[in-house]
Design a protein around this motif. Structure first.
Motif, PDB file in Angstrom:
ATOM      1  N   ASN A  31      -0.998  -8.461   1.392  1.00  0.00           N
ATOM      2  CA  ASN A  31      -0.630  -7.651   2.545  1.00  0.00           C
ATOM      3  C   ASN A  31      -1.873  -6.994   3.120  1.00  0.00           C
ATOM      4  O   ASN A  31      -2.942  -6.982   2.489  1.00  0.00           O
ATOM      5  CB  ASN A  31       0.429  -6.601   2.187  1.00  0.00           C
ATOM      6  N   GLN A  33      -2.990  -3.364   5.265  1.00  0.00           N
ATOM      7  CA  GLN A  33      -2.498  -2.027   5.613  1.00  0.00           C
ATOM      8  C   GLN A  33      -3.486  -1.360   6.574  1.00  0.00           C
ATOM      9  O   GLN A  33      -4.682  -1.642   6.535  1.00  0.00           O
ATOM     10  CB  GLN A  33      -2.359  -1.184   4.338  1.00  0.00           C
ATOM     11  N   TYR A  35      -4.789   2.496   7.891  1.00  0.00           N
ATOM     12  CA  TYR A  35      -4.833   3.905   7.553  1.00  0.00           C
ATOM     13  C   TYR A  35      -5.573   4.664   8.645  1.00  0.00           C
ATOM     14  O   TYR A  35      -6.437   4.115   9.334  1.00  0.00           O
ATOM     15  CB  TYR A  35      -5.568   4.125   6.221  1.00  0.00           C
ATOM     16  N   GLN A  37      -7.798   8.355   9.332  1.00  0.00           N
ATOM     17  CA  GLN A  37      -8.527   9.436   8.690  1.00  0.00           C
ATOM     18  C   GLN A  37      -9.041  10.398   9.747  1.00  0.00           C
ATOM     19  O   GLN A  37      -9.880  10.031  10.563  1.00  0.00           O
ATOM     20  CB  GLN A  37      -9.700   8.911   7.855  1.00  0.00           C
ATOM     21  N   ARG A  41     -10.824  14.793   6.307  1.00  0.00           N
ATOM     22  CA  ARG A  41      -9.548  14.768   5.607  1.00  0.00           C
ATOM     23  C   ARG A  41      -9.389  13.468   4.828  1.00  0.00           C
ATOM     24  O   ARG A  41     -10.184  12.533   4.943  1.00  0.00           O
ATOM     25  CB  ARG A  41      -8.404  14.900   6.614  1.00  0.00           C
ATOM     26  N   GLY A  42      -8.319  13.395   4.047  1.00  0.00           N
ATOM     27  CA  GLY A  42      -8.012  12.166   3.332  1.00  0.00           C
ATOM     28  C   GLY A  42      -7.395  11.134   4.258  1.00  0.00           C
ATOM     29  O   GLY A  42      -7.115  11.405   5.417  1.00  0.00           O
ATOM     30  N   LEU A  43      -7.186   9.946   3.744  1.00  0.00           N
ATOM     31  CA  LEU A  43      -6.603   8.872   4.540  1.00  0.00           C
ATOM     32  C   LEU A  43      -5.080   8.943   4.500  1.00  0.00           C
ATOM     33  O   LEU A  43      -4.493   9.282   3.480  1.00  0.00           O
ATOM     34  CB  LEU A  43      -7.059   7.512   4.024  1.00  0.00           C
ATOM     35  N   HIS A  45      -1.597   6.677   5.325  1.00  0.00           N
ATOM     36  CA  HIS A  45      -1.077   5.335   5.545  1.00  0.00           C
ATOM     37  C   HIS A  45      -0.282   5.279   6.851  1.00  0.00           C
ATOM     38  O   HIS A  45       0.528   6.166   7.141  1.00  0.00           O
ATOM     39  CB  HIS A  45      -0.163   4.959   4.377  1.00  0.00           C
ATOM     40  N   LEU A  48       2.118  -1.225   6.940  1.00  0.00           N
ATOM     41  CA  LEU A  48       1.793  -2.334   6.051  1.00  0.00           C
ATOM     42  C   LEU A  48       2.436  -3.592   6.609  1.00  0.00           C
ATOM     43  O   LEU A  48       3.601  -3.575   7.019  1.00  0.00           O
ATOM     44  CB  LEU A  48       2.334  -2.052   4.647  1.00  0.00           C
ATOM     45  N   PHE A  88      -8.782   2.546   9.618  1.00  0.00           N
ATOM     46  CA  PHE A  88      -9.293   1.570   8.656  1.00  0.00           C
ATOM     47  C   PHE A  88      -8.211   0.552   8.312  1.00  0.00           C
ATOM     48  O   PHE A  88      -7.045   0.926   8.150  1.00  0.00           O
ATOM     49  CB  PHE A  88      -9.717   2.254   7.353  1.00  0.00           C
ATOM     50  N   ASP A  92      -4.933  -6.052   0.409  1.00  0.00           N
ATOM     51  CA  ASP A  92      -4.509  -6.284  -0.961  1.00  0.00           C
ATOM     52  C   ASP A  92      -4.774  -7.768  -1.232  1.00  0.00           C
ATOM     53  O   ASP A  92      -4.065  -8.627  -0.748  1.00  0.00           O
ATOM     54  CB  ASP A  92      -3.027  -5.952  -1.098  1.00  0.00           C
ATOM     55  N   LEU A  99      -7.144  -2.696  -3.607  1.00  0.00           N
ATOM     56  CA  LEU A  99      -7.062  -2.347  -2.198  1.00  0.00           C
ATOM     57  C   LEU A  99      -8.473  -2.096  -1.693  1.00  0.00           C
ATOM     58  O   LEU A  99      -9.115  -1.117  -2.101  1.00  0.00           O
ATOM     59  CB  LEU A  99      -6.194  -1.098  -2.033  1.00  0.00           C
ATOM     60  N   PHE A 100      -8.954  -2.983  -0.805  1.00  0.00           N
ATOM     61  CA  PHE A 100     -10.298  -2.854  -0.272  1.00  0.00           C
ATOM     62  C   PHE A 100     -10.254  -2.462   1.192  1.00  0.00           C
ATOM     63  O   PHE A 100      -9.486  -3.036   1.973  1.00  0.00           O
ATOM     64  CB  PHE A 100     -11.076  -4.172  -0.423  1.00  0.00           C
ATOM     65  N   PHE A 101     -11.112  -1.527   1.576  1.00  0.00           N
ATOM     66  CA  PHE A 101     -11.123  -1.003   2.934  1.00  0.00           C
ATOM     67  C   PHE A 101     -12.237  -1.602   3.768  1.00  0.00           C
ATOM     68  O   PHE A 101     -13.286  -1.993   3.260  1.00  0.00           O
ATOM     69  CB  PHE A 101     -11.283   0.523   2.908  1.00  0.00           C
TER      70      PHE A 101
END
Lengths: 111, 114
Positions: A31, A33, A35, A37, A41-43, A45, A48, A88, A92, A99-101
């Motif tokens: 899959n 995904q 995201y 940011q 801050r954090g990412l 979701h 997907l 981003f 998967d 999980l690579f960004f």
């Protein structure tokens, strides 16, 4: 190394316009995904899409996936100033369970 | 539902010192990730745990970085000794199912090495 590459690196649009950003990746995936940011801050979701899907919608978001070209696009319609953030894609990878960004697209929506 | 908790939020240390970051994932999440995000770049996966076992640590600089996840819940990431190039935001994330679904991120720890 990063799995995905986003294009463009930066995008500046007027409020109300649509924003399109693209993601290319290198290996087979289960899959993909997207995201968001916000600065400092954090990412978070967003959406997907599975490898057997070609298009998916969620509110003002539309994602497409072309596994033959190993690419995906994220369309944000009727953009708002609050959409200003970095976006981003994350993949998967088949057989890897991780999980690579990608490198990200910095979107600025001008009020 | 409580989110992913990380501490500290900020840390400034001198090079060659050591530092540790802590992460508490969402309750019940089996998968835990540590990412390093250098300013202007995407998150880089350092290590992934499934319960308390390591799934992927191929990009973890093992000569200076270490991580553990005791009892399959909380996790700590340590750097010893730190280098200037370790300055980054360290993000912890968890998911209920390895790679298959949404990952929930903490706010991150911003590390500055001087």
């Amino acid at each position: 190394s990063q799995q995905g590459e986003e294009d463009p690196q930066a995008l500046s649009i007027q409020e109300g316009e649509n924003a399109t950003m693209n993601c290319s990746y290198k290996t087979s995936i289960n899959n993909l995904q997207w995201y968001r940011q916000n600065s400092g801050r954090g990412l978070v979701h967003l959406i997907l899409i599975r490898s057997n899907e070609r298009e998916k919608h969620s509110g003002r978001l539309r994602v497409t996936l072309d596994t033959s070209k190993k690419s995906s696009s994220l369309l944000i319609t009727a953009s708002r100033a609050a959409d200003t953030a970095s976006y981003f894609c994350a993949t998967d990878q088949t057989g890897a369970n991780n999980l690579f960004f990608g490198t990200g697209t910095r979107l600025t929506v001008i009020p | 539902e409580a989110g992913v908790a990380q501490s500290p939020r900020y840390k400034i240390i001198e090079k060659r010192q050591s530092v540790a970051f802590w992460c508490n994932p969402i309750s019940g999440h089996a998968t835990l990730y540590w990412y390093q995000q250098i300013l202007g770049q995407g998150p880089k996966l350092l290590i992934q745990f499934q319960n308390n076992g390591v799934v992927d640590d191929s990009q973890l600089p093992k000569d200076r970085f270490s991580a553990e996840r005791l009892k399959g819940v909380d996790s700590t990431l340590k750097i010893q000794p730190a280098k200037l190039e370790d300055s980054a935001v360290y993000l912890c994330a968890s998911s209920s199912w390895a790679g298959r679904g949404e990952a929930f991120f903490g706010q991150g720890t911003r590390l500055t090495v001087v």
